[in-house]
Write an enzyme that holds these catalytic residues in place. Structure first.
Site, PDB file in Angstrom:
ATOM      1  N   ASP A 148       0.741  -1.194  -0.055  1.00 49.79           N
ATOM      2  CA  ASP A 148       0.060  -0.017  -0.012  1.00 49.79           C
ATOM      3  C   ASP A 148       0.737   1.447   0.008  1.00 49.79           C
ATOM      4  O   ASP A 148       2.062   1.109   0.496  1.00 49.79           O
ATOM      5  CB  ASP A 148      -1.117   0.167   1.230  1.00 49.79           C
ATOM      6  CG  ASP A 148      -1.846  -1.130   1.190  1.00 49.79           C
ATOM      7  OD1 ASP A 148      -2.246  -1.775   0.038  1.00 49.79           O
ATOM      8  OD2 ASP A 148      -2.409  -1.545   2.320  1.00 49.79           O
TER       9      ASP A 148
HETATM   10  N1  URA Z   1      -1.441  -5.803   3.839  1.00 52.18           N
HETATM   11  C1  URA Z   1      -1.971  -4.625   3.816  1.00 52.18           C
HETATM   12  O1  URA Z   1      -2.719  -4.241   4.343  1.00 52.18           O
HETATM   13  N2  URA Z   1      -1.092  -3.635   3.066  1.00 52.18           N
HETATM   14  C2  URA Z   1      -0.017  -3.960   2.671  1.00 52.18           C
HETATM   15  O2  URA Z   1       0.674  -2.984   2.183  1.00 52.18           O
HETATM   16  C3  URA Z   1       0.423  -5.244   2.548  1.00 52.18           C
HETATM   17  C4  URA Z   1      -0.328  -6.263   3.303  1.00 52.18           C
END
Ligand code: URA
Length: 230
Positions: free
Chosen positions: A102
């Site tokens: 993310d």
């Molecule tokens: N899980 C999430 O919620 N975000 C990420 O970036 C990776 C795994």
């Protein structure tokens, strides 16, 4: 793919001829003579029989990047910098990300042009753990570990997550090991308990650990040993 299967899939050889070619050590993969029928042929391996090229290998490229906050795990974005913007490499269009993170998640990001290799790393079937350091807004209760081990139901996809391991580090920090990479998976797993994830950092993917010498935004090529481990 195994080299014997790769060769017998070609129109010019049957299974018996392939066995013979390997026994006579007339097959080379990336310049090395092979006789083991299980030898791995990758998407970018150079495969020859005698001097005839059967697959013209393109150099495979593998990088480890310490993803900083505030950049997008995409090859292009109209608004924000992308992880590929951080790479000073030619032909970046050929590269892809093995396991997105993310916008504000930090940590280990692997970038390559070898699709087979990245699939092995990310497919849940290979059961390679993706390990995250997690910081939460509320205390992490003792019931979390049992729930994550059992699996959390995600209504949107109508699925239950694969068993995950939670190690409590303090009242609001933990290390979580998952084998899938569902959309916002870690945040949604903690979301089951209405506990917001306020910091998320990927430490490891399978055997590959983020190099502590890499500051956020820095990257380096993987070593041959690291590439082979996957
Ligand atoms: N899980 C999430 O919620 N975000 C990420 O970036 C990776 C795994």
């Amino acid at each position: 793919m195994r080299v014997d299967r790769f060769l017998s899939n070609l129109p010019q050889f049957n299974r018996q001829q392939v066995r013979l070619l390997l026994a006579e050590r007339r097959v080379t993969v990336d310049g090395v003579a092979v006789s083991d029928p299980h030898h791995d042929v990758r998407e970018f391996s150079l495969v020859c029989v005698d001097d005839a090229v059967l697959q013209a290998g393109k150099p495979a490229r593998y990088f480890m990047l310490h993803k900083p906050q505030g950049c997008v795990s995409a090859t292009s974005d109209p608004q924000h910098p992308t992880v590929l913007d951080l790479l000073d490499e030619p032909d970046k269009v050929e590269l892809h990300i093995a396991g997105r993170l993310d916008f504000n998640t930090t940590g280990l990001m692997l970038i390559t042009n070898d699709g087979q290799w990245s699939r092995r790393l990310t497919q849940p079937q290979t059961k390679l753990p993706k390990v995250y350091y997690v910081q939460t807004e509320q205390d992490i209760g003792p019931e979390y570990a049992a729930m994550f081990a059992k699996g959390v139901y995600f209504a949107f996809e109508d699925l239950t997550t694969q068993p995950a391991e939670l190690e409590l580090l303090s009242s609001r920090t933990a290390r979580l090991s998952i084998i899938e990479g569902r959309y916002h998976q870690v945040k949604r797993m903690f979301g089951y308990f209405d506990n917001k994830v306020i910091g998320l950092h990927r430490e490891r993917m399978g055997p590959l650990v983020l190099d502590a010498a890499l500051a956020p935004g820095q990257y380096r090529p993987l070593t041959d040993e690291e590439i082979r481990q996957v």
